[in-house]
Design an enzyme around this catalytic site. Structure first.
Site, PDB file in Angstrom:
ATOM      1  N   LEU A 113     -14.731 -43.505  39.688  1.00 14.15           N
ATOM      2  CA  LEU A 113     -13.967 -42.877  40.757  1.00 14.15           C
ATOM      3  C   LEU A 113     -14.720 -42.825  42.071  1.00 14.15           C
ATOM      4  O   LEU A 113     -14.118 -42.849  43.140  1.00 14.15           O
ATOM      5  CB  LEU A 113     -13.557 -41.458  40.348  1.00 14.15           C
ATOM      6  CG  LEU A 113     -12.672 -41.346  39.102  1.00 14.15           C
ATOM      7  CD1 LEU A 113     -12.469 -39.889  38.722  1.00 14.15           C
ATOM      8  CD2 LEU A 113     -11.329 -42.030  39.339  1.00 14.15           C
ATOM      9  N   GLY A 114     -16.048 -42.724  42.008  1.00 16.21           N
ATOM     10  CA  GLY A 114     -16.833 -42.622  43.228  1.00 16.21           C
ATOM     11  C   GLY A 114     -18.258 -42.254  42.903  1.00 16.21           C
ATOM     12  O   GLY A 114     -18.640 -42.121  41.743  1.00 16.21           O
ATOM     13  N   GLY A 116     -21.901 -40.062  44.644  1.00 16.58           N
ATOM     14  CA  GLY A 116     -22.487 -39.213  45.678  1.00 16.58           C
ATOM     15  C   GLY A 116     -23.987 -39.352  45.653  1.00 16.58           C
ATOM     16  O   GLY A 116     -24.531 -40.318  45.114  1.00 16.58           O
ATOM     17  N   ILE A 118     -26.240 -37.458  44.118  1.00 18.42           N
ATOM     18  CA  ILE A 118     -26.970 -37.111  42.898  1.00 18.42           C
ATOM     19  C   ILE A 118     -26.323 -37.668  41.642  1.00 18.42           C
ATOM     20  O   ILE A 118     -26.781 -37.366  40.534  1.00 18.42           O
ATOM     21  CB  ILE A 118     -27.145 -35.580  42.758  1.00 18.42           C
ATOM     22  CG1 ILE A 118     -25.793 -34.885  42.628  1.00 18.42           C
ATOM     23  CG2 ILE A 118     -27.925 -35.022  43.923  1.00 18.42           C
ATOM     24  CD1 ILE A 118     -25.917 -33.400  42.322  1.00 18.42           C
ATOM     25  N   GLY A 119     -25.290 -38.473  41.755  1.00 15.92           N
ATOM     26  CA  GLY A 119     -24.679 -39.036  40.552  1.00 15.92           C
ATOM     27  C   GLY A 119     -23.395 -39.773  40.845  1.00 15.92           C
ATOM     28  O   GLY A 119     -22.958 -39.869  41.996  1.00 15.92           O
ATOM     29  N   SER A 120     -22.791 -40.283  39.784  1.00 16.65           N
ATOM     30  CA  SER A 120     -21.529 -41.003  39.885  1.00 16.65           C
ATOM     31  C   SER A 120     -20.464 -40.273  39.082  1.00 16.65           C
ATOM     32  O   SER A 120     -20.761 -39.584  38.106  1.00 16.65           O
ATOM     33  CB  SER A 120     -21.685 -42.433  39.352  1.00 16.65           C
ATOM     34  OG  SER A 120     -22.613 -43.162  40.139  1.00 16.65           O
ATOM     35  N   VAL A 121     -19.206 -40.442  39.496  1.00 20.25           N
ATOM     36  CA  VAL A 121     -18.086 -39.776  38.832  1.00 20.25           C
ATOM     37  C   VAL A 121     -17.171 -40.822  38.215  1.00 20.25           C
ATOM     38  O   VAL A 121     -16.798 -41.803  38.868  1.00 20.25           O
ATOM     39  CB  VAL A 121     -17.303 -38.898  39.822  1.00 20.25           C
ATOM     40  CG1 VAL A 121     -16.114 -38.242  39.124  1.00 20.25           C
ATOM     41  CG2 VAL A 121     -18.205 -37.817  40.420  1.00 20.25           C
ATOM     42  N   LYS A 136     -18.956 -36.224  35.902  1.00 21.58           N
ATOM     43  CA  LYS A 136     -20.045 -36.516  36.821  1.00 21.58           C
ATOM     44  C   LYS A 136     -21.301 -36.779  36.005  1.00 21.58           C
ATOM     45  O   LYS A 136     -21.763 -35.910  35.256  1.00 21.58           O
ATOM     46  CB  LYS A 136     -20.275 -35.351  37.779  1.00 21.58           C
ATOM     47  CG  LYS A 136     -21.325 -35.641  38.851  1.00 21.58           C
ATOM     48  CD  LYS A 136     -21.308 -34.592  39.952  1.00 21.58           C
ATOM     49  CE  LYS A 136     -22.237 -34.962  41.092  1.00 21.58           C
ATOM     50  NZ  LYS A 136     -22.137 -33.996  42.216  1.00 21.58           N
ATOM     51  N   ASP A 232     -20.307 -27.918  53.082  1.00 20.11           N
ATOM     52  CA  ASP A 232     -20.017 -29.358  53.087  1.00 20.11           C
ATOM     53  C   ASP A 232     -18.517 -29.625  53.119  1.00 20.11           C
ATOM     54  O   ASP A 232     -18.026 -30.555  52.489  1.00 20.11           O
ATOM     55  CB  ASP A 232     -20.641 -30.029  51.863  1.00 20.11           C
ATOM     56  CG  ASP A 232     -20.826 -31.542  52.059  1.00 20.11           C
ATOM     57  OD1 ASP A 232     -20.806 -31.998  53.221  1.00 20.11           O
ATOM     58  OD2 ASP A 232     -20.980 -32.265  51.061  1.00 20.11           O
TER      59      ASP A 232
END
Length: 492
Positions: A113-114, A116, A118-121, A136, A232
């Site tokens: 999905l995307g 960031g 600190i990690g991927s989702v 995540k 944020d």
């Protein structure tokens, strides 16, 4: 989840030390090497309890070791009131009751999905249930090497606290030797940034913007009540659920702080007055260009109603408000941080100046957020990040020529984008002040979940997903072996 970039890399938090090469990236305060972010590895975000005179760290630094709270987080979280009828809770608890522990082997990944900082989702399906989740996935070694352990821990701790219709539900936290995974709800409607791009003129109508802004406002109010400063807010972090309502995401930049919710006398509470459009006002108080006057032509609706009732000789209280009732104020006004965090176009002036900041930064970002929903761009965007920061710190707020935003919308944005945080709308009483602004007068916040959303996403077709994509499979059981050989994860 948006792709974040750029952080402050110096101990003195000087804006000039930032790499301004990327646009609309996120800045943060924890140094990493070999990534798009730069930060100080020794800097831990601190909150100061001004009344007690001591500092508290937002989370402890460790390499993924287990504390008492961590052991609780590894199991399935108990069902929360706002998600009591969620079938995903039942599915997760059924698996746990059958197998004793929820592991990675119970899921298969359908889609990335995307990602960031600190990690991927991933879109993950719980095997045999057709229940979809957003998972995540964070690589523990990467978190340690990039000095992101504190931020990952902060997000996990905050998610475990939340129980609100417009905030994420954390169903479980799964740990393996290599990975730390957060199991959250999946939002099929994407984010508001993508949705805005699909609107005529690439901006929302005022009614749509009011709807989304009101739900974000309620989410921020709850976070502040829980002692969390979000820091944020931006359309990329506002996800759209399958029913069309919103959900805030990404809490790794959030600040944990002290808050003392207080009931104050509603009849004695002082609410600021605002001039909606000074050019059309003939009162002396509105003769100056500034619309932030202590006495002006335009007061919140309940004050006008009270005045009108007195003129008519009526004894009834204003519609929708009983001034004899107490008002809840839960704004963490004592929160203080010296970190340089956020997204360039959304950074508050006090962060750029290095003055230190508190909960008022969320009301600044809320003003920028509303401006972008209505106009399709942020108010201080420059040709590069350096120019953007200079504009935020020193340039006056202007609205685009031909703007169709109403005078009440402009007035709300002006109040939220006051460069002095102590003069900013929401500084003292938080969302309580903002909800009383005339921009929200046609909206019943208490019944917002019963309001029809502007758009409802199309339902996810699982059959098409299974047919179109080859899922990444976990082993049938999490046997404790090093998972790197069989997990098809992509990071950053």
């Amino acid at each position: 989840m948006s792709n974040k970039a750029m952080e402050d890399g110096s101990p003195n938090n000087s804006p000039s030390s930032i790499d301004f090469g990327s646009s609309r990236g996120t800045v943060s305060d924890i140094t990493s090497v070999g990534s798009s972010k730069i930060s100080d590895e020794c800097f831990v975000d601190k909150q100061v309890d001004l009344k007690n005179g001591h500092e508290v760290h937002s989370s402890s630094i460790n390499g993924g070791g287990g504390s008492g709270s961590d052991s609780c987080l590894r199991s399935v979280f108990p069902s929360k009131p706002h998600k009591g009828n969620d079938p995903r809770w039942e599915a997760v608890q059924c698996v746990q009751g059958r197998d004793g522990q929820l592991g990675l082997g119970h899921f298969r990944l359908l889609k990335k999905l995307g990602f960031g900082d600190i990690g991927s989702v991933y879109l993950a399906e719980l095997r045999g249930t057709e229940c979809l989740f957003a998972m995540k996935v964070m690589d523990k070694g990467t978190l340690v090497s990039r000095k992101k352990v504190v931020r990952a821990q902060t997000e996990k701790d905050i998610l475990a606290l939340l129980d609100h219709p417009f905030l994420p539900t954390l169903y479980s936290h799964i740990e393996t030797a290599k990975f730390s995974c957060l199991l959250m709800e999946f939002c099929s409607g994407g984010d508001l940034h993508m949705l805005r791009q699909r609107q005529p003129g690439k901006h929302f109508s005022e009614d749509s913007a009011r709807f989304y802004a009101s739900e974000v406002l309620l989410a921020l109010e709850y976070l502040h009540m829980m002692g969390v400063v979000y820091r944020d807010l931006k359309p990329e972090n506002v996800l759209v659920r399958e029913d069309g309502h919103i959900m805030l995401s990404d809490f790794d930049l959030s600040l944990r702080c002290f808050v003392r919710p207080t009931l104050i006398d509603g009849s004695s509470s002082t609410i600021s007055s605002y001039c909606v459009e000074s050019s059309s006002c003939k009162l002396p108080a509105c003769a100056q260009p500034s619309c932030f006057q202590p006495s002006s032509c335009f007061k919140p609706r309940f004050l006008n109603s009270k005045a009108n009732n007195q003129v008519r000789g009526e004894k009834s209280t204003p519609a929708g408000l009983d001034n004899s009732l107490p008002v809840l104020v839960a704004e963490p006004t004592t929160a203080r941080s010296m970190s340089f965090v956020g997204t360039h176009e959304y950074l508050a002036p006090e962060i750029i100046r290095g003055d230190g900041h508190g909960s008022a930064v969320d009301w600044w970002t809320f003003g920028v957020f509303l401006y972008e929903l209505l106009h399709g761009k942020t108010p201080f965007k420059g040709s590069n990040n350096r120019e953007t920061l200079f504009n935020i710190a020193g340039k006056s707020l202007k609205f685009p020529e031909g703007s169709t935003a109403s005078s009440s919308a402009r007035d709300l944005i002006r109040g939220l984008l006051a460069k002095d945080p102590q003069k900013r709308l929401g500084f003292k009483r938080g969302a309580t002040e903002i909800k009383q602004h005339p921009f929200f007068q046609r909206l019943n916040c208490a019944l917002i979940r019963s309001t029809a959303p502007p758009q409802i996403p199309k339902p996810v077709d699982l059959t098409s997903l299974h047919r179109a994509m080859k899922p990444s499979n976990f082993p049938s059981k999490d046997d404790g072996k090093e998972p790197g050989s069989y997990l098809d994860f992509e990071f950053f």
